[in-house]
Design a protein around this motif. Structure first.
Motif, PDB file in Angstrom:
ATOM      1  N   VAL A  35      11.531  95.314  44.862  1.00  0.00           N
ATOM      2  CA  VAL A  35      10.423  94.380  44.669  1.00  0.00           C
ATOM      3  C   VAL A  35      10.831  92.974  45.096  1.00  0.00           C
ATOM      4  O   VAL A  35      10.064  92.263  45.774  1.00  0.00           O
ATOM      5  N   ALA A  40       8.883  97.377  49.127  1.00  0.00           N
ATOM      6  CA  ALA A  40       8.101  98.416  48.456  1.00  0.00           C
ATOM      7  C   ALA A  40       7.457  99.373  49.457  1.00  0.00           C
ATOM      8  O   ALA A  40       7.465 100.594  49.262  1.00  0.00           O
ATOM      9  N   VAL A 205       9.324 101.519  41.775  1.00  0.00           N
ATOM     10  CA  VAL A 205       8.598 100.378  42.314  1.00  0.00           C
ATOM     11  C   VAL A 205       7.549  99.881  41.315  1.00  0.00           C
ATOM     12  O   VAL A 205       7.521  98.695  40.977  1.00  0.00           O
ATOM     13  N   ALA A 209       7.603  96.330  39.319  1.00  0.00           N
ATOM     14  CA  ALA A 209       6.522  95.373  39.566  1.00  0.00           C
ATOM     15  C   ALA A 209       5.824  94.996  38.265  1.00  0.00           C
ATOM     16  O   ALA A 209       5.377  93.854  38.091  1.00  0.00           O
ATOM     17  N   ARG A 212       8.042  92.566  36.373  1.00  0.00           N
ATOM     18  CA  ARG A 212       8.102  91.304  37.113  1.00  0.00           C
ATOM     19  C   ARG A 212       6.989  90.347  36.699  1.00  0.00           C
ATOM     20  O   ARG A 212       7.131  89.122  36.828  1.00  0.00           O
TER      21      ARG A 212
END
Length: 278
Positions: A35, A40, A205, A209, A212
């Motif tokens: 990421v 990605a 992924v 994400a 994040r």
């Protein structure tokens, strides 16, 4: 509660649970780098590009990871060479090569190995049908990811923020970056038995994400992603048993739902904070 205890007494459920726990370590660490470095789409494409190799392995009777690694290697090498010689965008070349690999896999599955290739399993995996060797492979690959992150993490981090500045300081980022791409292909291969080629990036992924959205610090990001992958994988596994749904697709839907909920929460929180006071 009694059903949960009964589930975990089944050997194939125990193997699936261990697979999730082992993969969560590598996924939590590698996912943050994917990421952070904007890889990605590449990671997703690598997972899907393994389809022809998986079909060949299933049809000819050799080890599936070998076929997947070979297919991913051909894809990554071809992409690297074409990106050097062509002026087309990197994403465009990735998409074109990916379409070619999927088309090749479809032809092999339908025309060459009409009855020998288990397409559903190859595309979506089967967390409840993995072997002890799959679990061991997942653990080994996660250890490799941890070791590589310790050795090359600073370079990956610096390059992710300012690649030109890193090169100006005399640091060669080509080798560490190449190792990162190889790790993505290797870890993707390790996830195939659990979630298949279409959903390979579900484990490393989407959770990265999601986390994040709440933190920008690398170590908390990685630790929280490890926990989230383990939680989503375990919950998806149990939910699939309770509903008789495919485990890989169930985990993917759960991960997507958690991301959507997290995104809505962060958006609402941001709007409330920035709203003018009356």
């Amino acid at each position: 509660m009694e059903n949960l205890v009964e589930y975990f007494q089944l050997p194939f459920v125990q193997r699936g649970f261990l697979e999730v726990l082992f993969l969560s370590v590598g996924a939590g660490i590698l996912g943050t780098w994917v990421v952070l470095r904007g890889l990605a789409f590449f990671a997703h494409a690598v997972g899907m590009s393994t389809f022809p190799g998986l079909v060949l392995a299933d049809g000819l009777g050799f080890a599936a990871p070998l076929g997947a690694l070979a297919s991913a290697g051909i894809f990554a090498t071809s992409l690297e060479r074409l990106s050097r010689r062509r002026k087309s965008g990197y994403d465009s070349l990735t998409a074109l090569l990916l379409v070619g690999m999927l088309a090749l896999g479809a032809i092999l599955a339908s025309d060459v190995f009409a009855s020998g290739a288990n397409v559903d399993t190859l595309l979506f995996g089967s967390l409840l049908a993995i072997s002890d060797a799959d679990v061991a492979f997942a653990g080994a690959v996660s250890l490799i990811v941890v070791a590589a992150s310790i050795l090359f993490g600073r370079t990956w981090l610096a390059t992710g923020f300012d690649a030109s500045a890193v090169r100006s300081l005399g640091v060669r980022s080509a080798i560490p970056d190449g190792i990162l791409l190889v790790l993505i292909a290797l870890f993707t291969t390790a996830t195939l038995s659990a979630v298949g080629s279409l959903l390979a990036t579900t484990l490393f992924v989407v959770p990265a994400a999601t986390v994040r959205l709440f933190t920008a610090r690398l170590v908390p990001w990685q630790l929280l992603t490890i926990s989230l992958v383990a939680a989503e994988g375990t919950a998806g596994l149990l939910l699939s048993l309770a509903t008789n749904a495919p485990p890989g697709a169930t985990i993917a839907m759960l991960a997507g739902g958690v991301f959507a909920l997290a995104f809505v929460v962060t958006e609402l929180t941001t709007r409330l904070r920035t709203a003018p006071q009356r």
